[in-house]
Design a protein around this motif. Structure first.
Motif: not given
Length: 320
Positions: A105-110
């Motif tokens: 979530i932290i690395g993919t969504l942004p």
């Protein structure tokens, strides 16, 4: 004396000889259509042969091995669902699943959101040197993952002289132990993932943007639509298939995260940064429990299917 009347001679065509009952057509006698089809299959056969040997067979063998107890050398022992019960009851597995989801979530969504913004900027007519920026933003993807992890390992050094700690100290914050703290590890690995893959998604979005006709934007400008409205009502709906593709690929990539945490943390397999694939690797090549590792791979396979289906379902509602 009357002359004898000659009868006109009729031409006789040779009658083709009938094949003897025991004679059959050659086995390799094929029509031109079948020959073309056969040659096509022969041309693509190398890929399928390699896929069957290095792709399909390992997958099927892994499914079979998930129900066996095997250390890689001795004889296999059928244990049924014992490997699955062991994995699902192991707290470290659930910790690795949480770490994988958090880093994903932290690395993919942004990177998906920023990728669309960067692609829109690269597609703008006001930007100069577009080719240079496109190559530059795609460069992290072609860089070696190990080299990226080593560089970021130096940047996120836990000592006070680490680059990120120097910046934090300059801003008035205390140093962070990036390799041992709970969220420090996740932020460091997520930053590596973001930096490496944001350019890849940007290029895919850029290709999608270039396929949108300019007539739509010109008509929207004539009607008085703002840039935000153009993005909301033209860009996003037209990019919908591309967004679904990137979300699908990013979900699979996030759940299969392996190289970055392995190089950043080493073979310590710390619980703060262990991922599901790293857990699988530890079971197979450190604990020599290939049955447990295969059971983990099967569980991960179904988790990826469920998460990908959920993401595609919600992404498919974008632009309605």
């Amino acid at each position: 004396m009357a002359q004898p009347q000659l009868q006109p001679q009729t031409e006789t065509k040779p009658v083709p000889a009938k094949p003897s009952p025991g004679k059959k057509r050659p086995f390799f006698h094929l029509s031109e259509k079948k020959k073309d089809a056969l040659s096509g299959y022969l041309y693509i056969s190398p890929f399928y042969l390699l896929f069957a040997i290095f792709g399909l067979f390992p997958m099927l063998f892994s499914f079979y091995l998930g129900f066996q107890k095997w250390n890689g050398l001795g004889e296999m022992e059928f244990v049924g669902l014992q490997n699955f019960r062991f994995v699902l009851s192991d707290p470290i597995f659930w910790k690795s699943l949480f770490n994988t989801a958090a880093i994903g979530i932290i690395g993919t969504l942004p990177q998906l959101i920023i990728g669309i913004i960067l692609a829109y900027a690269l597609n703008s007519a006001l930007l100069k040197f577009k080719s240079f920026f496109r190559v530059s933003i795609f460069m992290p993807y072609v860089t070696s993952t190990v080299a990226v992890a080593i560089v970021f390992g130096v940047m996120f050094n836990s000592q006070d002289f680490g680059l990120m700690n120097v910046v934090l100290n300059w801003l008035g914050f205390d140093s962070v132990s990036w390799s041992t703290s709970e969220w420090g590890v996740k932020i460091a690995i997520s930053t590596m993932v973001f930096w490496r893959w944001v350019g890849y998604n940007t290029i895919i979005y850029l290709a999608g943007l270039q396929g949108i006709p300019n007539d739509l934007y010109e008509a929207a400008k004539i009607d008085g639509a703002s840039i935000r409205q153009q993005i909301q009502y033209i860009t996003i709906p037209m990019l919908k298939p591309i967004i679904i593709l990137t979300v699908f690929l990013s979900t699979i990539g996030a759940m299969q995260l392996f190289t970055e945490p392995l190089v950043f943390l080493g073979r310590s397999f710390r619980e703060e940064g262990i991922t599901v694939v790293l857990y699988l690797y530890r079971e197979a090549f450190s604990n020599m429990a290939f049955g447990t590792a295969s059971a983990t791979a099967i569980i991960l396979f179904f988790i990826i299917i469920v998460l990908s289906s959920i993401n595609v379902f919600f992404t498919n509602r974008i632009g309605r």
